[in-house]
Design a protein around this motif. Sequence first.
Motif, PDB file in Angstrom:
ATOM      1  N   GLY A  51      72.306 125.573  12.542  1.00  0.00           N
ATOM      2  CA  GLY A  51      71.336 125.999  11.514  1.00  0.00           C
ATOM      3  C   GLY A  51      70.070 125.456  13.562  1.00  0.00           C
ATOM      4  O   GLY A  51      70.961 125.181  14.415  1.00  0.00           O
ATOM      5  N   ASN A  52      69.217 127.135  13.754  1.00  0.00           N
ATOM      6  CA  ASN A  52      68.240 126.813  14.559  1.00  0.00           C
ATOM      7  C   ASN A  52      68.926 127.689  16.024  1.00  0.00           C
ATOM      8  O   ASN A  52      68.824 126.955  17.049  1.00  0.00           O
ATOM      9  CB  ASN A  52      67.567 125.760  14.936  1.00  0.00           C
ATOM     10  CG  ASN A  52      65.723 126.984  15.500  1.00  0.00           C
ATOM     11  OD1 ASN A  52      65.234 127.463  15.484  1.00  0.00           O
ATOM     12  ND2 ASN A  52      65.533 125.249  16.060  1.00  0.00           N
ATOM     13  N   ALA A  53      69.608 128.246  15.575  1.00  0.00           N
ATOM     14  CA  ALA A  53      70.360 129.133  17.005  1.00  0.00           C
ATOM     15  C   ALA A  53      70.654 130.164  17.096  1.00  0.00           C
ATOM     16  O   ALA A  53      70.406 131.242  15.669  1.00  0.00           O
ATOM     17  CB  ALA A  53      72.189 128.480  16.924  1.00  0.00           C
ATOM     18  N   TYR A  90      68.301 133.347   7.757  1.00  0.00           N
ATOM     19  CA  TYR A  90      68.486 133.813   8.098  1.00  0.00           C
ATOM     20  C   TYR A  90      66.967 134.768   9.344  1.00  0.00           C
ATOM     21  O   TYR A  90      66.528 135.356   7.836  1.00  0.00           O
ATOM     22  CB  TYR A  90      70.019 134.602   8.471  1.00  0.00           C
ATOM     23  CG  TYR A  90      71.140 133.947   8.776  1.00  0.00           C
ATOM     24  CD1 TYR A  90      72.073 133.996   9.375  1.00  0.00           C
ATOM     25  CD2 TYR A  90      71.216 134.167   7.014  1.00  0.00           C
ATOM     26  CE1 TYR A  90      73.175 133.029   9.484  1.00  0.00           C
ATOM     27  CE2 TYR A  90      72.868 133.586   6.554  1.00  0.00           C
ATOM     28  CZ  TYR A  90      73.954 133.124   7.713  1.00  0.00           C
ATOM     29  OH  TYR A  90      75.055 132.514   7.220  1.00  0.00           O
ATOM     30  N   ARG A  91      67.298 134.380   9.979  1.00  0.00           N
ATOM     31  CA  ARG A  91      66.102 135.158  10.587  1.00  0.00           C
ATOM     32  C   ARG A  91      66.372 137.025  11.121  1.00  0.00           C
ATOM     33  O   ARG A  91      65.563 137.358  10.563  1.00  0.00           O
ATOM     34  CB  ARG A  91      64.955 134.938  12.328  1.00  0.00           C
ATOM     35  CG  ARG A  91      64.284 136.160  13.035  1.00  0.00           C
ATOM     36  CD  ARG A  91      63.969 135.499  14.092  1.00  0.00           C
ATOM     37  NE  ARG A  91      62.191 135.626  13.833  1.00  0.00           N
ATOM     38  CZ  ARG A  91      61.261 134.551  14.645  1.00  0.00           C
ATOM     39  NH1 ARG A  91      62.412 133.581  15.222  1.00  0.00           N
ATOM     40  NH2 ARG A  91      60.717 135.147  14.097  1.00  0.00           N
ATOM     41  N   ARG A 148      70.761 134.959  14.118  1.00  0.00           N
ATOM     42  CA  ARG A 148      69.600 134.211  13.997  1.00  0.00           C
ATOM     43  C   ARG A 148      68.786 133.213  12.993  1.00  0.00           C
ATOM     44  O   ARG A 148      68.925 133.923  12.440  1.00  0.00           O
ATOM     45  CB  ARG A 148      68.050 134.489  15.172  1.00  0.00           C
ATOM     46  CG  ARG A 148      67.433 133.554  14.910  1.00  0.00           C
ATOM     47  CD  ARG A 148      67.597 132.357  16.018  1.00  0.00           C
ATOM     48  NE  ARG A 148      66.715 131.270  16.312  1.00  0.00           N
ATOM     49  CZ  ARG A 148      66.164 131.307  17.165  1.00  0.00           C
ATOM     50  NH1 ARG A 148      66.020 131.237  18.619  1.00  0.00           N
ATOM     51  NH2 ARG A 148      65.344 130.747  17.256  1.00  0.00           N
ATOM     52  N   SER A 149      69.647 131.637  12.795  1.00  0.00           N
ATOM     53  CA  SER A 149      69.366 131.102  11.981  1.00  0.00           C
ATOM     54  C   SER A 149      68.809 130.075  12.110  1.00  0.00           C
ATOM     55  O   SER A 149      68.175 130.086  12.958  1.00  0.00           O
ATOM     56  CB  SER A 149      70.764 130.438  11.754  1.00  0.00           C
ATOM     57  OG  SER A 149      71.304 129.154  12.765  1.00  0.00           O
ATOM     58  N   TYR A 150      67.727 129.979  11.000  1.00  0.00           N
ATOM     59  CA  TYR A 150      66.925 128.783  10.956  1.00  0.00           C
ATOM     60  C   TYR A 150      67.548 127.951  10.556  1.00  0.00           C
ATOM     61  O   TYR A 150      68.567 127.126  10.367  1.00  0.00           O
ATOM     62  CB  TYR A 150      66.225 129.458   9.686  1.00  0.00           C
ATOM     63  CG  TYR A 150      65.276 130.759   9.318  1.00  0.00           C
ATOM     64  CD1 TYR A 150      64.177 130.872  10.201  1.00  0.00           C
ATOM     65  CD2 TYR A 150      65.141 131.671   8.367  1.00  0.00           C
ATOM     66  CE1 TYR A 150      63.693 132.087  10.117  1.00  0.00           C
ATOM     67  CE2 TYR A 150      64.694 132.304   8.384  1.00  0.00           C
ATOM     68  CZ  TYR A 150      63.545 133.013   9.498  1.00  0.00           C
ATOM     69  OH  TYR A 150      63.000 133.761   9.692  1.00  0.00           O
ATOM     70  N   HIS A 151      66.449 126.480  10.852  1.00  0.00           N
ATOM     71  CA  HIS A 151      66.982 125.361  10.818  1.00  0.00           C
ATOM     72  C   HIS A 151      67.157 124.976   9.360  1.00  0.00           C
ATOM     73  O   HIS A 151      66.850 125.287   8.975  1.00  0.00           O
ATOM     74  CB  HIS A 151      65.497 124.389  10.702  1.00  0.00           C
ATOM     75  CG  HIS A 151      65.788 122.931  11.166  1.00  0.00           C
ATOM     76  ND1 HIS A 151      66.814 122.195  12.136  1.00  0.00           N
ATOM     77  CD2 HIS A 151      65.813 122.302  10.020  1.00  0.00           C
ATOM     78  CE1 HIS A 151      66.599 120.595  11.926  1.00  0.00           C
ATOM     79  NE2 HIS A 151      66.023 121.135  10.664  1.00  0.00           N
ATOM     80  N   ILE A 152      68.453 124.149   9.944  1.00  0.00           N
ATOM     81  CA  ILE A 152      69.297 123.945   8.089  1.00  0.00           C
ATOM     82  C   ILE A 152      68.657 122.422   8.112  1.00  0.00           C
ATOM     83  O   ILE A 152      69.052 121.535   9.392  1.00  0.00           O
ATOM     84  CB  ILE A 152      71.097 124.258   8.435  1.00  0.00           C
ATOM     85  CG1 ILE A 152      71.059 125.454   8.646  1.00  0.00           C
ATOM     86  CG2 ILE A 152      71.080 123.328   6.815  1.00  0.00           C
ATOM     87  CD1 ILE A 152      72.433 125.892   8.865  1.00  0.00           C
ATOM     88  N   THR A 153      68.601 121.655   7.006  1.00  0.00           N
ATOM     89  CA  THR A 153      68.483 120.258   6.949  1.00  0.00           C
ATOM     90  C   THR A 153      69.707 119.391   6.446  1.00  0.00           C
ATOM     91  O   THR A 153      70.862 120.500   5.905  1.00  0.00           O
ATOM     92  CB  THR A 153      67.230 120.111   5.620  1.00  0.00           C
ATOM     93  OG1 THR A 153      67.112 120.782   4.338  1.00  0.00           O
ATOM     94  CG2 THR A 153      65.793 120.468   5.825  1.00  0.00           C
TER      95      THR A 153
END
Length: 168
Positions: A51-53, A90-91, A148-153
């Motif tokens: 996440g977020n990476a 993903y971005r 590029r991924s978004y934050h994963i809850t």
Amino acid sequence: MKKTLIIIASLVLLLIPCGAAYAYDGVGANDNSMIIEPADPALAPYINIFGNAIGGVEAGDLFYVDISGTTADTPFTLYMTNADELVHGYRYMNLSIGIYVQMDTDSWEKLSVKSCPDVYLTMQNGLVNFTLPGGAKYKVKIENGCYRSYHITPGNSIAAPNFYLTAS
């Protein structure tokens, strides 16, 4: 009178065509000049998602194509079928697609740039087109890629790409 209406209504319902699913590949039903098979899941590309990476995609096979029964060049389209899901996780995701021709039973050689230029599949384009010369067996694979991924809850997961290959 009610029986007559029921019988007429039943006959009318029988005349309504039923829905049917079918596929058309432009080749005659008895023509076995093309076979498309998905690769073994053990050989599939691997994406280790954080996440977020920013991360990479490891190479893996997607499809095997046998057009050794025809001499005609055949156009193909490779789809990323779940881009609508991927945009939520993903971005960006960029995948380099490699096309290999079978030389021997266990020997594959990458197609030259002239016959198959570099092909990139992204969430933005969602599909790529390429043409394969007839008379050979091919392997379509992901060479590498990045995302590029978004934050994963916590407790949630993120989708991985799905692929579909068609011939015209």
